[in-house]
Every structure is written in structure tokens, then in C-alpha cells.
Design an enzyme around this catalytic site. Structure first.
Site, PDB file in Angstrom:
ATOM      1  N   ASP A 172      40.842   2.478   6.353  1.00 12.49           N
ATOM      2  CA  ASP A 172      39.423   2.810   6.127  1.00 12.49           C
ATOM      3  C   ASP A 172      39.311   3.907   5.069  1.00 12.49           C
ATOM      4  O   ASP A 172      38.442   3.855   4.188  1.00 12.49           O
ATOM      5  CB  ASP A 172      38.761   3.341   7.402  1.00 12.49           C
ATOM      6  N   ASN A 191      39.681   3.072  15.652  1.00  3.81           N
ATOM      7  CA  ASN A 191      41.042   3.512  15.397  1.00  3.81           C
ATOM      8  C   ASN A 191      41.371   4.799  16.152  1.00  3.81           C
ATOM      9  O   ASN A 191      42.505   5.008  16.567  1.00  3.81           O
ATOM     10  CB  ASN A 191      41.270   3.724  13.893  1.00  3.81           C
ATOM     11  N   HIS A 211      44.283  -3.684   5.226  1.00  2.00           N
ATOM     12  CA  HIS A 211      43.194  -4.537   5.708  1.00  2.00           C
ATOM     13  C   HIS A 211      41.840  -4.169   5.084  1.00  2.00           C
ATOM     14  O   HIS A 211      41.197  -4.985   4.424  1.00  2.00           O
ATOM     15  CB  HIS A 211      43.077  -4.422   7.235  1.00  2.00           C
ATOM     16  N   ASP A 212      41.398  -2.945   5.338  1.00  2.00           N
ATOM     17  CA  ASP A 212      40.013  -2.575   5.037  1.00  2.00           C
ATOM     18  C   ASP A 212      39.675  -2.551   3.548  1.00  2.00           C
ATOM     19  O   ASP A 212      38.548  -2.927   3.166  1.00  2.00           O
ATOM     20  CB  ASP A 212      39.683  -1.220   5.678  1.00  2.00           C
ATOM     21  N   PHE A 252      42.129  -6.580  16.100  1.00  2.00           N
ATOM     22  CA  PHE A 252      41.720  -5.349  16.777  1.00  2.00           C
ATOM     23  C   PHE A 252      40.213  -5.103  16.723  1.00  2.00           C
ATOM     24  O   PHE A 252      39.582  -4.856  17.755  1.00  2.00           O
ATOM     25  CB  PHE A 252      42.471  -4.151  16.176  1.00  2.00           C
ATOM     26  N   ASN A 253      39.609  -5.103  15.531  1.00  2.00           N
ATOM     27  CA  ASN A 253      38.196  -4.728  15.419  1.00  2.00           C
ATOM     28  C   ASN A 253      37.294  -5.614  16.270  1.00  2.00           C
ATOM     29  O   ASN A 253      36.332  -5.138  16.888  1.00  2.00           O
ATOM     30  CB  ASN A 253      37.732  -4.802  13.962  1.00  2.00           C
ATOM     31  N   THR A 308      34.217  -1.727   8.504  1.00  2.00           N
ATOM     32  CA  THR A 308      35.669  -1.896   8.548  1.00  2.00           C
ATOM     33  C   THR A 308      36.257  -1.472   9.881  1.00  2.00           C
ATOM     34  O   THR A 308      37.470  -1.294   9.999  1.00  2.00           O
ATOM     35  CB  THR A 308      36.335  -1.112   7.394  1.00  2.00           C
ATOM     36  N   ASP A 351      35.869   3.499  10.772  1.00  2.00           N
ATOM     37  CA  ASP A 351      36.500   4.260  11.863  1.00  2.00           C
ATOM     38  C   ASP A 351      37.830   4.843  11.368  1.00  2.00           C
ATOM     39  O   ASP A 351      38.880   4.496  11.869  1.00  2.00           O
ATOM     40  CB  ASP A 351      36.701   3.377  13.106  1.00  2.00           C
TER      41      ASP A 351
END
Length: 312
Positions: free
Chosen positions: A15, A39, A240-241, A165-166, A124, A10
Site C-alpha cells: 500500500d 494489514n 499487489h497494491d 486476504f482483502n 487496496t 491499509d
């Protein structure tokens, strides 16, 4: 050995950097890219995936839009983190090619069905598309090597006190994925908050003489703004991703523990929480490899080395 993967994302700054990292590596073969809302809105995340692949001159990779909202909830997006476009900061090209006529779930199914070997799914963003794939095409489960996801936390959350969040965006989808019985690698906040990019790392990337590295530096410049808020206690910005891709390329950078992970879908204060049985307090068998530790310098070195691959 070359690992075939499908990226479900996203985009989103991290990402985008995960895609750039994946496509720089000869060890990985990106078979398809699918997009989810998260996102930003679904039209923007699809456009951003197409823009990144256009930047990389990879119109040969089929891109498809997935679900436009979570399974059972209204969509939540994160413009405070990623800006109005979802990729604010650098000037990216407009897409040079169109998205697939298939939807994201159909494209994943087609790619799995046609592959002579199992494929790793690398989501992700929210897990909506993966859950829909698993429920719609159970006969293809044996074509999935593993699911290497960014999401969750064994400790505190980043969208609510309890939830990352995800997972918070679509906890019902996450519940389906973690109950699937498929091999799962969970790159949660416990490890991704260690994957911080510092100002000096951004300058190291900016010094690489190719347009892709310049784009990554500009993505990081913008991404850093949100993470400079003192409440986070960060020195840099957590990537993160890209941890998912780094795990696939160089798993020795990480510390991992087999754990049972369940998803809270109904809690008043804990909706979207990943409940990680790190200390074997239940009788549940582990259903995920959970990443807890990271060699940060090794992670940064991997990213920098990979960006050099784009220098002609």
C-alpha cells in the site's frame, strides 16, 4: 489528462509503495487518503498513511480513518507479512500533521461531492469503507468514475486455499461493492503474483539517489522475507497494491477480460472467494474488468521511472 483519485488503504508495504507511486505521477491527482483496518490494526494503518505522506512532504492531502472492523466479522490482520508496525523495515518519520476530524467515509463523500468531475476510488485493503460509502451516500454513485481495487483471485487464494486476504477479511463488504453496478477493475492475485520484484530490481531502486527510493528499497527488503518461503514458489516479492496505480497510469501493461464476479460469504471452505465466470458459464452479465496478464518488466520500469521523479 489528469485523473483524480481517492486512495483507500491499509498500509502495509505494498500500500505504501502504491501511495508513493501515485504521488510521483503528474497524471494522477490524489484528492484524499482514507485508511481501513486490514494489514494491521486501524490505529497503525492510519499512522502509517500519515508517516508515508510526511515522508513525501504531502501534508496538503487530507487523511482520515475509516471503519475499525469489518461489517459483520471480527478483524483479521497480517503481522506475519508486514511486521508489528505494519511497515517494518525502513526508519520512517513520525507524522508531521494530524488526521482529519472527519471519518474516512465522510471524507470520501465530501471529496466526491465537491469534485467537478467523477473520481476513481482506489481501495487496496478490505472493502469496508467503500461498502459503507456506497450504502450511506447512494446519491454520490454518479460521482464515482470507477473502483480500481486490489483483491480477489480467479484461481487459488493466499490467505485460505480459496480466498485472497482483502476479500476474506470482509466478504460482506466486497459483496456490496461487486453488486453496486459501478465500473470495477479487479487487480487480483492472477495478475499481482506476476508483479514480482526481484533482488536485482531492488538493487536498481536502491541505486536511485533520493531518500524515497531508498525507503522503497528498504520496504522491499522486509517484504521479501515473507515471500521467500518456498511454499509460494516465488522468485521475488509480488507487489499487489501498486498494480492498481499502474493500471491507471499505463493500462497497456495489462491483459484484461470482462467477467461476472460474485463473492462467497457463507461457504465452509470458500468464504471470501471471488467466483470469476471467466468462461461465460452463467447467464450473468460482466460486472468487472479482471486483470489476468502483466508485462512485468514494463511494470518494474514504470516503478523505477516514477521513483526518479523524487530526485531533486
Amino acid at each position: 489528462m489528469i485523473h483524480p483519485i481517492i486512495c483507500d488503504c491499509d498500509p502495509g508495504h505494498d500500500d505504501a509503495i502504491a501511495l508513493i507511486l501515485a504521488l510521483s505521477r503528474k497524471e494522477l491527482d490524489v484528492k484524499a487518503v482514507t485508511t481501513s483496518a486490514g494489514n494491521q490494526t486501524p490505529d497503525k494503518t492510519l499512522n502509517n498513511a500519515l508517516r508515508i505522506l510526511t515522508l513525501l512532504n504531502r501534508s496538503d492531502i487530507e487523511v482520515a480513518a475509516g471503519a475499525i472492523k469489518p461489517l459483520a466479522r471480527e478483524l483479521i490482520i497480517a503481522p506475519s507479512v508486514h511486521g508489528e508496525s505494519g511497515l517494518d523495515g525502513p526508519e520512517l518519520p513520525n507524522p508531521s500533521f494530524a488526521a482529519s476530524s472527519l471519518n474516512g467515509i465522510e471524507l470520501m463523500a465530501k471529496t466526491l461531492r465537491e469534485s467537478p468531475e467523477p473520481i476513481s476510488l482506489v481501495p487496496t485493503g478490505p472493502l469496508t469503507n467503500i461498502a459503507l460509502l456506497l450504502n450511506t451516500y447512494p446519491e454520490l454513485h454518479n460521482k464515482i468514475k470507477q473502483i480500481v481495487l486490489m483483491g480477489g483471485a480467479a484461481g487459488v487464494g493466499n490467505w485460505t486455499p480459496a480466498a485472497e486476504f482483502n476479500i476474506f477479511v470482509d466478504p460482506e463488504a466486497a459483496d456490496i461493492v461487486f453488486k453496486s453496478g459501478l465500473p470495477i477493475v479487479m487487480c487480483g492475485l492472477d495478475v499481482t503474483h506476476q508483479a514480482q520484484i526481484m533482488d536485482e530490481d531492488i538493487e536498481r531502486i536502491r541505486a536511485i539517489q533520493n531518500p524515497i527510493a531508498q525507503c522503497v528499497a528498504e520496504l522491499l527488503d522486509f517484504f521479501m522475507i515473507y515471500h521467500r518461503d518456498p511454499k509460494w514458489g516465488f522468485e521475488g516479492a509480488p507487489l499487489h497494491d501498486p498494480c492498481t496505480i499502474a493500471w491507471l497510469i499505463k493500462p497497456e501493461l495489462f491483459e484484461v477480460q470482462d467477467c461476472f464476479v460474485s463473492i462467497e460469504t457463507k461457504g465452509e471452505y470458500t468464504q471470501g472467494m471471488t467466483v470469476v465466470d471467466r468462461y461465460l458459464l452463467t447467464d450473468k452479465q460482466p460486472n468487472a474488468k479482471v486483470l489476468f496478464g502483466l508485462d512485468r518488466q514494463g511494470f518494474v520500469d514504470l516503478l523505477v521511472e516514477s521513483l526518479h521523479a523524487y530526485t531533486k
